[in-house]
Design an enzyme around this catalytic site. Structure first.
Site, PDB file in Angstrom:
ATOM      1  CG  MET A  36      43.496  33.830  19.948  1.00 23.76           C
ATOM      2  SD  MET A  36      42.842  33.178  18.409  1.00 23.76           S
ATOM      3  CE  MET A  36      41.132  33.572  18.582  1.00 23.76           C
ATOM      4  CB  SER A  38      41.262  42.152  21.024  1.00 24.46           C
ATOM      5  OG  SER A  38      41.423  43.006  19.952  1.00 24.46           O
ATOM      6  CG  HIS A  40      37.690  40.962  26.843  1.00 25.82           C
ATOM      7  ND1 HIS A  40      37.512  39.983  27.793  1.00 25.82           N
ATOM      8  CD2 HIS A  40      37.611  40.338  25.640  1.00 25.82           C
ATOM      9  CE1 HIS A  40      37.313  38.826  27.197  1.00 25.82           C
ATOM     10  NE2 HIS A  40      37.374  39.004  25.879  1.00 25.82           N
ATOM     11  CG  HIS A  43      41.587  38.263  27.420  1.00 25.94           C
ATOM     12  ND1 HIS A  43      40.921  39.158  26.628  1.00 25.94           N
ATOM     13  CD2 HIS A  43      41.645  37.109  26.708  1.00 25.94           C
ATOM     14  CE1 HIS A  43      40.605  38.589  25.475  1.00 25.94           C
ATOM     15  NE2 HIS A  43      41.011  37.341  25.494  1.00 25.94           N
ATOM     16  CD  GLN A  67      41.979  29.478  17.659  1.00 27.46           C
ATOM     17  OE1 GLN A  67      43.077  29.202  18.124  1.00 27.46           O
ATOM     18  NE2 GLN A  67      40.982  29.891  18.419  1.00 27.46           N
ATOM     19  N   GLY A 151      39.308  30.299  30.315  1.00 25.26           N
ATOM     20  CA  GLY A 151      37.978  30.771  30.686  1.00 25.26           C
ATOM     21  C   GLY A 151      36.903  29.714  30.459  1.00 25.26           C
ATOM     22  CD  GLU A 152      34.287  27.624  34.923  1.00 18.71           C
ATOM     23  OE1 GLU A 152      33.206  28.200  35.126  1.00 18.71           O
ATOM     24  OE2 GLU A 152      34.882  26.937  35.771  1.00 18.71           O
ATOM     25  CD  GLN A 157      39.641  27.585  23.806  1.00 13.53           C
ATOM     26  OE1 GLN A 157      39.642  27.813  22.608  1.00 13.53           O
ATOM     27  NE2 GLN A 157      39.793  28.546  24.703  1.00 13.53           N
ATOM     28  CB  SER A 188      33.217  37.685  23.428  1.00  9.99           C
ATOM     29  OG  SER A 188      33.701  37.275  22.163  1.00  9.99           O
TER      30      SER A 188
END
Ligand code: AMP
Length: 276
Positions: A36, A38, A40, A43, A67, A151-152, A157, A188
């Protein structure tokens, strides 16, 4: 010659489904990193894994409205397209997909989640995972990749997508470890909404939870209901859930298989999730 070589290695920005189909024609062994934006280091770690394991890598940036169960949360979600594109260019990503809403929401069929899956965030953020699964269903139907990197940090998800969509599309859904700051906070996008003092609190919470997980691994009884109240009072936060669940079936307090300590909490109006 130099110009030709530069064109050859340049990242392709795909703005719609037609561009995407054209660019991906004949591309096999494709790794896909849905985001989504932004961006960091969390990602970036997924992208690096994809680049290591696949011949080509595509990253999508789409802030999915369905969501967010709260309109304010959606509008204040941090967005930074210009910086994202420069990061992706530097990483030498092959393709970036910036779909428009009509490319994604062009069919009505919806995925619903089973009653038994309505735990953790599915219980506390009504409709959230339906939104996630539906956007991923649409993305996976157009971006035909071999692997998808997730990502864990967002473990529930990752597991739902792996079980429901991994099977449907016969795609390998690859879970990647959570990237943390030195102060233990999981990276995050939502951290950007917190000031220094709240980040300090979030760091202390992460350190405490890491310790609790370690205690439990030493076969010590960890009374989570006691710690929930303690953390809420000490840090002035509201905890949605603080639970041990196993990784495979997400069963509560199953210490016989590999398990994690899951938390979701609200701090100064920002909802953070993590697991240890
Ligand atoms: P988002 O942009 O927040 O939707 O996240 C896109 C992907 O990045 C998801 O698969 C997330 O689980 C993953 N991700 C987000 N934060 C981290 C992190 N700190 N470490 C590893 N992966 C992450």
């Amino acid at each position: 010659m130099f110009y030709l070589l530069k064109c050859f290695i340049q990242m392709k920005t795909l703005l719609n489904k037609i561009d995407l189909n054209e660019a991906l024609f004949g591309v096999s062994n494709l790794g896909f990193v849905p985001t989504m934006g932004s961006l960091h280091q969390g990602h970036i770690s997924l992208i690096k894994n994809s680049k290591k394991q696949c011949k080509k890598t595509i990253v999508s940036i789409f802030v999915n409205p369905t969501q967010f169960n709260n309109k304010k949360d959606y509008t204040k979600y941090p967005k930074n397209k210009k910086k994202d594109l420069s990061i992706l260019k530097k990483l030498k990503v092959d393709f970036v997909f910036l779909p428009n809403i009509n490319d994604i929401y062009n069919f009505k069929r919806k995925i619903k989640i089973h009653k038994k899956d309505k735990i953790l965030c599915a219980k506390y953020r009504k409709g959230h995972f339906e939104g996630v699964l539906n956007v991923m269903n649409r993305l996976l139907s157009i971006v035909k990749s071999k692997c998808v990197y997730m990502g864990e940090k967002d473990f529930q998800q990752y597991m739902l997508i792996k079980r429901i969509l991994g099977k449907k599309y016969k795609i390998n859904i690859v879970g990647c470890p959570t990237i943390r700051e030195n102060n233990k906070i999981a990276l995050s996008t939502r951290n950007k909404l917190l000031n220094k003092s709240y980040i300090k609190k979030a760091s202390k919470i992460a350190i405490k939870l890491d310790k609790l997980k370690k205690l439990s691994k030493m076969n010590k009884f960890v009374d989570l209901s006691k710690y929930k109240v303690e953390l809420e009072n000490k840090f002035k936060i509201k905890i949605d859930y603080l639970e041990f669940r196993d990784e495979k079936k997400m069963k509560l307090d199953n210490f016989k298989s590999k398990y994690r300590l899951f938390i979701a909490y609200h701090i100064n109006g920002v909802r953070l999730i993590d697991n240890f």
